[in-house]
Structure formats: C-alpha cells, structure tokens
Design an enzyme around this catalytic site. Structure first.
Site, PDB file in Angstrom:
ATOM      1  CG  LEU A  15       5.101  39.445  29.898  1.00  0.00           C
ATOM      2  CD1 LEU A  15       3.802  39.082  30.153  1.00  0.00           C
ATOM      3  CD2 LEU A  15       5.262  39.769  28.173  1.00  0.00           C
ATOM      4  CB  SER A 148       4.020  44.975  20.282  1.00  0.00           C
ATOM      5  OG  SER A 148       3.142  45.864  20.503  1.00  0.00           O
ATOM      6  CE1 TYR A 181       7.934  47.602  22.419  1.00  0.00           C
ATOM      7  CE2 TYR A 181       5.907  48.091  21.435  1.00  0.00           C
ATOM      8  CZ  TYR A 181       6.761  47.158  22.007  1.00  0.00           C
ATOM      9  OH  TYR A 181       6.173  46.199  22.885  1.00  0.00           O
ATOM     10  CE  LYS A 185       9.012  43.947  21.434  1.00  0.00           C
ATOM     11  NZ  LYS A 185       9.359  42.905  22.133  1.00  0.00           N
ATOM     12  CB  THR A 216       4.638  46.128  32.111  1.00  0.00           C
ATOM     13  OG1 THR A 216       4.682  46.711  30.670  1.00  0.00           O
ATOM     14  CG2 THR A 216       3.782  44.953  32.108  1.00  0.00           C
TER      15      THR A 216
END
Length: 264
Positions: A15, A148, A181, A185, A216
């Site tokens: 990104l 996210s 994760y 975030k 990605t």
C-alpha cells in the site's frame, strides 16, 4: 520549498508504494519522502518511480527509517529537519501482520504479540511523537494512521463478517486467527484519538484511514488474500490520496472508509 512535503513510512512496497504512485498521478505536485527500513530497497523504489513517472513535477527521495529502532527514527528526523525543515503530511503506513509467523513456528506467541504491538502501535507512536515538531511548522498539517477494518470493536459482534465468526467448540482450535494484528490496530485507533486531542489546538488534522482488504503481502501471502476477496491496492492508495488532498476533512478525528466512517 513550495510543494507539499509528505513523509510516508513503509513505502517501498504494498500500500505504501501504491500510495506514492497515486500521489505521482495527482494533478498536484509533491515532495515525497519515501521511508523504508533498508536504504537499498528505498533507492530501488525511488528509481522505479522515477522511471515510471519521468515527466512528473512530483519528486521523491529515500529516507531510511525503521520504526522499531529509536536511533533510526532520530536520524530520520535530523535528516528531514536539515534537508526540508518541515513535514506537511505524515502517513504512518509501516505496519505488519505477524500472527502467521506464530503458526509457522517462526515466532513464539509472546514474540509475535510483542512485535505486533511494537510495530503497529509503539513504533508508530514514537515516530509520530518525534516528527510532530516538523508537522507544526506546516501551514496545513495532516497526520494519517493506516488502520484496518478488522480493528473495529463494534463489528466484532457482526457474525456475518468472517473474522467475527466463532470456531467449533473444543480445544485446541484448528482455525487460525489474527488476534494480535486486530488488537494492535484497535490500539492504533485510540492512539489517533489521543493525537487528535493533543494537537487539536495546533490545527493538525488527524485520521485513521481504513483502506480495505487489499491484495498485498500483509500476512505474507498476497495470492491467498486475493482468493479471500482482497481488492487492488491501488484502490486503497487512491483513498489515502483523497484524504491527503482534503476529500475527508469533515471526518477529522475519525476512522474512515471510502463509504463513510468506520465504527469504533
């Protein structure tokens, strides 16, 4: 220097690199500081961009910065302060999803959780704190955190979303989660809210930008992400550019998506 100066971390791939390309494609001109842990990779990305956009008024320069390394952050600050004197837009893009490395045995659970927070939250905080003095020298300072959709606490109760669905009963669980994760975030979202509070009287516009599920290398497997429905990273990059260029100024202090405000 008249052009808008943008520092974006983790910008040599994924990104980050697509965002730089989107900025090159803008009708506006920028000075883009392409942040990367490896100077060799940063140089390679700069050469790629210069070859792809040979006639652009936008310029790009490499900056070595590792957000897990305080000394690297300080050196990056000294370099940018000396060469440019200010930063108009700081895009905290550098981040990682390390949960798969626990399942593969590359990291222990503690190592994986600590790394997730160190990169996505702690390192982002330290870099932002370090560069705020340069942001405050801008006439229109903007501070972006790439978050996210998986970070939304509200949507963790929505059972139509795959990540919110429960595995079958019993132990051990065979399904794999990205709990570290997601949690880091969510922590970044609160980090943005704190910077919104701290810098409100300084006129700094802040956002968490949720670019969508992108194909990605986040998590290590872009092809698998595509199979799961991930979209072209250029779509997310164009959204980031829209925020940089004032398209979501009415949503300052929020986590935002293309189609509106992301619930907390």
């Amino acid at each position: 220097m008249d052009s808008t100066i943008i520092l974006i971390t983790g910008a040599n791939t994924g990104l980050g690199l697509e965002t730089v390309k989107a900025l090159f494609e803008s009708s506006k001109s920028y000075t883009i500081l392409l942040g990367c842990r490896s100077m060799d990779k940063a140089d390679a990305a700069v050469q790629q961009l210069q070859a792809e956009f040979p006639n652009s008024a936008t310029v790009v320069a490499p900056v070595q910065v590792d957000i897990e390394d305080d000394q690297s952050i300080e050196k990056a600050f000294d370099h940018v302060a000396d060469q440019y004197g200010r930063v108009d837009v700081l895009i905290n893009n550098a981040g990682g999803q390390f949960d798969p490395q626990m399942y593969s045995g590359e990291l222990t659970m503690r190592e994986m959780w600590n790394k997730s927070w160190n990169v996505n939250t702690t390192g982002t905080q330290i870099l932002t704190h370090t560069f705020v003095p340069l942001l405050l020298k801008s006439a229109d300072p903007r501070l972006l955190f790439i978050t996210s959709g998986a970070s939304a606490l509200t949507e963790s109760e929505n059972l139509t979303i795959r990540l919110s669905q429960s595995p079958v009963k019993g132990w051990p669980k065979t399904s794999r989660a990205i709990s570290a994760y997601r949690s880091s975030k969510t922590g970044m979202n609160m980090l943005m809210r704190e910077w919104t509070r701290i810098l409100r009287e300084d006129g700094v516009k802040t956002w968490c930008v949720s670019p969508g599920f992108l194909a990605t290398g986040l998590g290590g497997n872009p092809e698998r992400n595509k199979q799961l429905g991930a979209i072209d990273p250029a779509i997310g990059a164009n959204f980031v550019r829209a925020v940089v260029e004032g398209g979501r100024d009415e949503d300052v202090g929020k986590a935002i998506r293309w189609d509106g405000v992301q619930p907390w």
